[in-house]
Motif scaffolding. Structure first.
Motif, PDB file in Angstrom:
ATOM      1  N   ALA A   1       0.811  -1.217   0.000  1.00 46.72           N
ATOM      2  CA  ALA A   1       0.000   0.000   0.000  1.00 46.72           C
ATOM      3  C   ALA A   1       0.844   1.267   0.000  1.00 46.72           C
ATOM      4  O   ALA A   1       0.326   2.356  -0.244  1.00 46.72           O
ATOM      5  CB  ALA A   1      -0.946   0.007   1.201  1.00 46.72           C
ATOM      6  N   PHE A   2       2.152   1.153   0.297  1.00 47.44           N
ATOM      7  CA  PHE A   2       3.035   2.311   0.347  1.00 47.44           C
ATOM      8  C   PHE A   2       3.852   2.466  -0.929  1.00 47.44           C
ATOM      9  O   PHE A   2       4.739   3.305  -1.004  1.00 47.44           O
ATOM     10  CB  PHE A   2       3.974   2.215   1.552  1.00 47.44           C
TER      11      PHE A   2
ATOM     12  N   LYS B   1      -7.781   8.134   8.401  1.00 45.71           N
ATOM     13  CA  LYS B   1      -8.724   7.060   8.069  1.00 45.71           C
ATOM     14  C   LYS B   1      -9.427   7.305   6.740  1.00 45.71           C
ATOM     15  O   LYS B   1      -9.546   6.394   5.907  1.00 45.71           O
ATOM     16  CB  LYS B   1      -9.760   6.935   9.186  1.00 45.71           C
ATOM     17  N   ALA B   2      -9.902   8.530   6.514  1.00 42.48           N
ATOM     18  CA  ALA B   2     -10.722   8.826   5.341  1.00 42.48           C
ATOM     19  C   ALA B   2      -9.914   8.886   4.054  1.00 42.48           C
ATOM     20  O   ALA B   2     -10.370   8.423   3.001  1.00 42.48           O
ATOM     21  CB  ALA B   2     -11.455  10.157   5.541  1.00 42.48           C
ATOM     22  N   PHE B   3      -8.724   9.464   4.105  1.00 45.27           N
ATOM     23  CA  PHE B   3      -7.968   9.726   2.883  1.00 45.27           C
ATOM     24  C   PHE B   3      -6.765   8.797   2.689  1.00 45.27           C
ATOM     25  O   PHE B   3      -6.368   8.535   1.557  1.00 45.27           O
ATOM     26  CB  PHE B   3      -7.495  11.176   2.866  1.00 45.27           C
ATOM     27  N   LEU B   4      -6.203   8.314   3.780  1.00 50.22           N
ATOM     28  CA  LEU B   4      -5.031   7.447   3.678  1.00 50.22           C
ATOM     29  C   LEU B   4      -5.351   5.996   3.990  1.00 50.22           C
ATOM     30  O   LEU B   4      -4.525   5.110   3.748  1.00 50.22           O
ATOM     31  CB  LEU B   4      -3.928   7.927   4.634  1.00 50.22           C
ATOM     32  N   GLY B   5      -6.538   5.747   4.551  1.00 44.63           N
ATOM     33  CA  GLY B   5      -6.862   4.375   4.947  1.00 44.63           C
ATOM     34  C   GLY B   5      -5.869   3.856   5.964  1.00 44.63           C
ATOM     35  O   GLY B   5      -5.485   2.687   5.940  1.00 44.63           O
TER      36      GLY B   5
ATOM     37  N   LEU C   1      -1.509  15.165  -0.801  1.00 50.12           N
ATOM     38  CA  LEU C   1      -2.466  14.075  -0.885  1.00 50.12           C
ATOM     39  C   LEU C   1      -2.717  13.675  -2.331  1.00 50.12           C
ATOM     40  O   LEU C   1      -2.863  12.489  -2.658  1.00 50.12           O
ATOM     41  CB  LEU C   1      -3.784  14.514  -0.223  1.00 50.12           C
ATOM     42  N   PHE C   2      -2.734  14.678  -3.240  1.00 49.80           N
ATOM     43  CA  PHE C   2      -3.037  14.399  -4.638  1.00 49.80           C
ATOM     44  C   PHE C   2      -1.788  14.390  -5.519  1.00 49.80           C
ATOM     45  O   PHE C   2      -1.894  14.460  -6.748  1.00 49.80           O
ATOM     46  CB  PHE C   2      -4.091  15.389  -5.150  1.00 49.80           C
ATOM     47  N   ASP C   3      -0.631  14.275  -4.886  1.00 52.68           N
ATOM     48  CA  ASP C   3       0.606  14.026  -5.634  1.00 52.68           C
ATOM     49  C   ASP C   3       0.477  12.650  -6.291  1.00 52.68           C
ATOM     50  O   ASP C   3       0.050  11.684  -5.667  1.00 52.68           O
ATOM     51  CB  ASP C   3       1.797  14.038  -4.655  1.00 52.68           C
TER      52      ASP C   3
ATOM     53  N   LEU D   1      -1.644   6.119  -1.664  1.00 51.78           N
ATOM     54  CA  LEU D   1      -2.865   5.741  -0.961  1.00 51.78           C
ATOM     55  C   LEU D   1      -4.125   6.476  -1.409  1.00 51.78           C
ATOM     56  O   LEU D   1      -5.209   5.882  -1.427  1.00 51.78           O
ATOM     57  CB  LEU D   1      -2.674   5.954   0.549  1.00 51.78           C
ATOM     58  N   THR D   2      -4.038   7.739  -1.743  1.00 51.28           N
ATOM     59  CA  THR D   2      -5.233   8.562  -1.942  1.00 51.28           C
ATOM     60  C   THR D   2      -6.223   7.941  -2.917  1.00 51.28           C
ATOM     61  O   THR D   2      -7.403   7.762  -2.609  1.00 51.28           O
ATOM     62  CB  THR D   2      -4.847   9.969  -2.423  1.00 51.28           C
ATOM     63  N   SER D   3      -5.758   7.613  -4.103  1.00 48.54           N
ATOM     64  CA  SER D   3      -6.660   7.069  -5.117  1.00 48.54           C
ATOM     65  C   SER D   3      -7.138   5.681  -4.728  1.00 48.54           C
ATOM     66  O   SER D   3      -8.326   5.358  -4.868  1.00 48.54           O
ATOM     67  CB  SER D   3      -5.961   7.024  -6.472  1.00 48.54           C
ATOM     68  N   ARG D   4      -6.223   4.843  -4.252  1.00 49.08           N
ATOM     69  CA  ARG D   4      -6.603   3.482  -3.849  1.00 49.08           C
ATOM     70  C   ARG D   4      -7.706   3.502  -2.789  1.00 49.08           C
ATOM     71  O   ARG D   4      -8.657   2.735  -2.848  1.00 49.08           O
ATOM     72  CB  ARG D   4      -5.386   2.745  -3.281  1.00 49.08           C
ATOM     73  N   VAL D   5      -7.552   4.371  -1.817  1.00 52.75           N
ATOM     74  CA  VAL D   5      -8.495   4.405  -0.699  1.00 52.75           C
ATOM     75  C   VAL D   5      -9.885   4.812  -1.170  1.00 52.75           C
ATOM     76  O   VAL D   5     -10.887   4.188  -0.794  1.00 52.75           O
ATOM     77  CB  VAL D   5      -7.976   5.350   0.408  1.00 52.75           C
ATOM     78  N   PHE D   6      -9.980   5.839  -2.010  1.00 51.53           N
ATOM     79  CA  PHE D   6     -11.304   6.282  -2.468  1.00 51.53           C
ATOM     80  C   PHE D   6     -11.927   5.271  -3.422  1.00 51.53           C
ATOM     81  O   PHE D   6     -13.122   4.964  -3.319  1.00 51.53           O
ATOM     82  CB  PHE D   6     -11.221   7.649  -3.138  1.00 51.53           C
ATOM     83  N   VAL D   7     -11.142   4.749  -4.348  1.00 50.57           N
ATOM     84  CA  VAL D   7     -11.654   3.728  -5.268  1.00 50.57           C
ATOM     85  C   VAL D   7     -12.192   2.542  -4.473  1.00 50.57           C
ATOM     86  O   VAL D   7     -13.253   1.986  -4.786  1.00 50.57           O
ATOM     87  CB  VAL D   7     -10.547   3.285  -6.252  1.00 50.57           C
ATOM     88  N   ASN D   8     -11.471   2.170  -3.429  1.00 49.14           N
ATOM     89  CA  ASN D   8     -11.905   1.041  -2.603  1.00 49.14           C
ATOM     90  C   ASN D   8     -13.215   1.349  -1.879  1.00 49.14           C
ATOM     91  O   ASN D   8     -14.089   0.492  -1.743  1.00 49.14           O
ATOM     92  CB  ASN D   8     -10.812   0.705  -1.593  1.00 49.14           C
ATOM     93  N   GLN D   9     -13.355   2.588  -1.393  1.00 46.79           N
ATOM     94  CA  GLN D   9     -14.617   2.972  -0.740  1.00 46.79           C
ATOM     95  C   GLN D   9     -15.774   2.914  -1.732  1.00 46.79           C
ATOM     96  O   GLN D   9     -16.877   2.463  -1.388  1.00 46.79           O
ATOM     97  CB  GLN D   9     -14.502   4.381  -0.154  1.00 46.79           C
TER      98      GLN D   9
END
Length: 771
Positions: free
Chosen positions: A143-144, A334-338, A467-469, A474-482
């Motif tokens: 995830a990193f 939790k919300a953005f980095l999971g 966050l959007f670098d 994590l940012t994209s993975r976490v939201f896509v997963n949600q």
């Protein structure tokens, strides 16, 4: 005697040989089950994380024997207590202390220690042995590592696939000897996608139009119409309200009223105009710091002021101010980095590479807000929002904030973000205690995720840019997963709030990375992502499950069928109201107080403020969508709680899915359901149709499909039976529910009998189940 001794010896030899063969066979079977190439991320790290990292992981305060196994350079070092030995020696398990200690029979040396009550299975031991033989190669936690777009896999039966998602799903199914279900029938598919995209059941016209549309892209056309429906923004907003811990009260004992609802109106508006995720989040994290920030951008920052706020006298202001900053910090993780960054509040994270210092470096971004721990005591309108705040005037609503549903001329204020003119210093708090400052720290981010670049300002705007670098893993993975979780019931990473070492591994890692990169390549377009998900063949499958599939994949991890589970609490109310014709479709505005059992608020109150007593609303307010129900944190709406709604105390990225008898009792006894049954019955009885036609229409409105002949016969027979046995007294009692006016000059026994049939339909499991 001699014969007896000889017989015993022969038997002992035979048993020994049998056990030896059995052990050999067992070892061979275990070996056969091992992957050809053992990987650290997917095979070894989960074992070490569960059984070893508590004492030999990132937390130096808990580390035993100076041994750290979570990073290679430490694991390959000579042992502190025995410099001639090494925990790991690549290629040589017989010389590696890790392997020797997990296989020894000496209870004083075995690892994990006996007193830990942890034990490795034979398969886990074999995996570690094979990994060491293959070189004991470490990998950075999956995830990193920034995702790269993998090639779409080649599969058999590629004709099944509708888009790229399906190739990844089918490849995994074929690996597991599974195959996908056929597509769901049109009626069930339309109900599913309508509930998923709008939170509302399809109308009869939508059902008839879709059934009559034989074009090959009929389903895609239906999806596009649903995405244009203003109810889409309301549906998407509910998950975000959970994430943002939105509520209509401050929390704590007094739990006074607050007016954050204009921020909720903005969220609905943002989803409906398809604000892309990077802007959507940036405005909420740092809208006040944007150049020439508009009132809309400032309103968006209400996201970070939704936390609980005390209004009690006698508290220590700095203690509560620190708790507010802590809440924002933990939400961000939790919300953005999971990530469970909150675990590093008091000490280094025990499992993930987040030190306490890094926790407070992240904390520093949120520590400069112009707020105090306690601002006032509970009282009038000035306490509905806390400073920093913004006032929304009638002129604002007319010209700028046109999406805010402000129906009266009362003063409307919202808590928003706003920083001090000077920088407030941030310190590591020893053991997390507010008045125990340690070393001073500057704003920064966990290096294991992505070091904070000097090109970004050290404020919340810079944090959003980080966050959007594109290198942030994590940012994209976490939201896509949600989003995947929202439409399939379970995330590709099941632990959607924990992508760290203790989180579950992704079921489809290549698919997660493909979707994440694709989401970024298309400028974080949320509607496009949602459309991809719901137009896939994977999404369209029937929910029927064979015994073999249930046995092979009970949790439907590999998606060889559609998952079945009850829809969220808010949408259960919406379905009841919409199908009965009671739903008021007004978007936004203040929260409402529908029917609720008496005495709940009064039994858990300090006795002060607007929310000390429950004063039910009347008229059209009773028929607003479930998302507008007022949430008092100390006593959340009971019906919604029974159906697993969040109480909004803290950030929640995943709701529980339970199935309890209380849920059945709600559907049988809730005044809202009974009232809807009465109103729909009266409307049907007003139509010039026979009983079978009326019941068929009710069934279609509620269950969203035509009843089978058997179902219709059973319901019609039940109606006829009720009509014969219904007494005037029973009928009068039954229809005396709810505030919606009774239809004049209607036979009460007929109305009550049809009402019972409709109530029965509402109580079918299928009615509130996504299937």
């Amino acid at each position: 005697m001699l014969k007896s001794v000889l017989f015993s010896i022969v038997m002992l030899v035979a048993i020994t040989l049998f056990q030896s063969c059995s052990n050999s066979s067992s070892q061979g079977t275990t070996e056969a089950r091992l992957p050809k190439e053992v990987t650290y991320n997917f095979d070894i790290r989960p074992i070490l994380s569960d059984k070893c990292f508590t004492c030999h992981g990132p937390d130096e305060n808990k580390r035993e024997a100076g041994l750290r196994l979570d990073i290679a350079e430490e694991a390959f070092k000579a042992l502190k207590e025995n410099p001639s030995a090494h925990a790991l020696i690549a290629g040589k398990p017989e010389l590696s202390q890790v392997y020797l200690r997990i296989t020894t029979e000496d209870t004083t040396k075995i690892m994990p220690p006996v007193e830990s009550n942890l034990k490795l299975s034979q398969r886990e031991i074999s995996l570690i042995e094979k990994w060491i033989k293959q070189g004991a190669k470490y990998e950075k936690h999956w995830a990193f590592v920034a995702p790269k777009k993998p090639a779409v896999p080649e599969v058999d039966h590629a004709e099944w696939a509708r888009n790229e998602i399906d190739y990844f799903i089918l490849a995994k199914q074929q690996e597991k000897d599974l195959s996908p279900n056929e597509e769901a029938d049109k009626e069930r598919l339309l109900k599913r996608v309508s509930l998923d995209l709008t939170g509302l059941p399809p109308t009869l016209k939508m059902m008839d139009d879709f059934l009559a549309d034989n074009r090959p892209d009929a389903y895609e056309r239906a999806v596009d119409q649903l995405l244009k429906n203003p109810a889409y923004g309301e549906k998407m907003a509910v998950h975000w309200l959970d994430v943002a811990r939105y509520a209509d009260s401050h929390g704590y004992q007094d739990d006074g009223y607050r007016t954050q609802w204009p921020w909720r109106d903005w969220v609905i508006h943002a989803f409906n105009k398809n604000m892309h995720y990077n802007d959507f989040v940036t405005w909420q994290l740092a809208g006040d710091l944007l150049p020439n920030a508009s009132k809309e951008q400032l309103l968006a920052t209400g996201f970070n002021r939704n936390h609980k706020i005390t209004e009690e006298g006698g508290v220590i202001p700095e203690e509560y101010r620190i708790s507010y900053v802590t809440d924002r910090n933990d939400l961000f993780g939790k919300a953005f980095l999971g990530m469970t960054v909150e675990c590093a509040h008091c000490h280094d994270h025990k499992y993930d590479p987040v030190s306490q210092k890094e926790y407070y470096q992240l904390f520093a971004f949120f520590n400069n807000v112009r707020e105090v721990g306690i601002e006032s005591v509970i009282g009038g309108p000035e306490t509905y929002a806390k400073k920093p705040l913004m006032e929304i005037s009638d002129d604002d609503v007319k010209n700028i904030l046109t999406f805010v549903n402000k129906a009266d001329t009362n003063r409307l204020i919202v808590s928003v973000m706003g920083d001090l003119d000077t920088l407030r210093k941030t310190y590591i708090l020893k053991r997390g205690v507010y008045d125990a400052p340690g070393d001073e720290v500057e704003a920064g981010t966990p290096k294991a995720i992505l070091p904070f670049s000097n090109k970004y300002p050290k404020n919340r705007l810079g944090l959003s840019q980080w966050l959007f670098d594109k290198q942030n893993p994590l940012t994209s993975r976490v939201f896509v997963n949600q989003m995947w979780q929202e439409f399939f019931g379970r995330g590709i990473v099941k632990t959607s709030g924990d992508f760290g070492m203790q989180g579950e591994l992704p079921s489809h890692p290549a698919l997660l990375d493909w979707l994440s990169v694709d989401f970024m390549e298309h400028n974080w377009d949320i509607k496009r992502l949602v459309r991809q998900l719901v137009t896939s063949a994977t999404y369209r499958q029937s929910a029927l499950v064979s015994p073999d599939k249930l046995k092979a994949d009970p949790e439907n991890v590999f998606l060889s069928r559609s998952s079945r589970y009850h829809i969220d609490a808010e949408y259960i109310k919406d379905l009841v109201l919409a199908s009965s014709g009671l739903l008021v479709k007004t978007i936004g505005g203040p929260s409402v107080k529908p029917y609720q059992p008496a005495g709940l608020w009064e039994g858990a109150t300090s006795g002060r403020g607007l929310l000390s007593m429950y004063v039910q609303d009347h008229g059209s307010k009773l028929y607003r969508r479930g998302m507008y129900t007022l949430i008092k944190r100390t006593v959340p709406p009971p019906t919604m709680s029974i159906f697993d709604a969040s109480n909004r105390d803290l950030c929640e990225v995943k709701r529980l899915k339970t199935n309890t008898p209380l849920q059945a009792l709600v559907m049988m006894n809730d005044p809202a359901v009974l009232e809807a049954s009465r109103v729909l019955a009266a409307r049907l009885l007003d139509e010039k149709t026979d009983s079978k036609e009326k019941i068929t229409k009710a069934f279609r409105l509620i269950v969203c499909r035509k009843p089978s002949e058997k179902e219709l016969d059973i319901l019609t027979a039940y109606y006829d039976k009720q009509l014969k046995s219904m007494t005037d007294q029973a009928a009068a009692k039954m229809i005396a529910v709810g505030e919606y006016p009774l239809t004049k000059n209607m036979d009460k026994k007929t109305l009550a009998s049809m009402m019972r049939v409709i109530s029965t339909i509402y109580n079918l499991e299928e009615t509130i189940t996504k299937s």
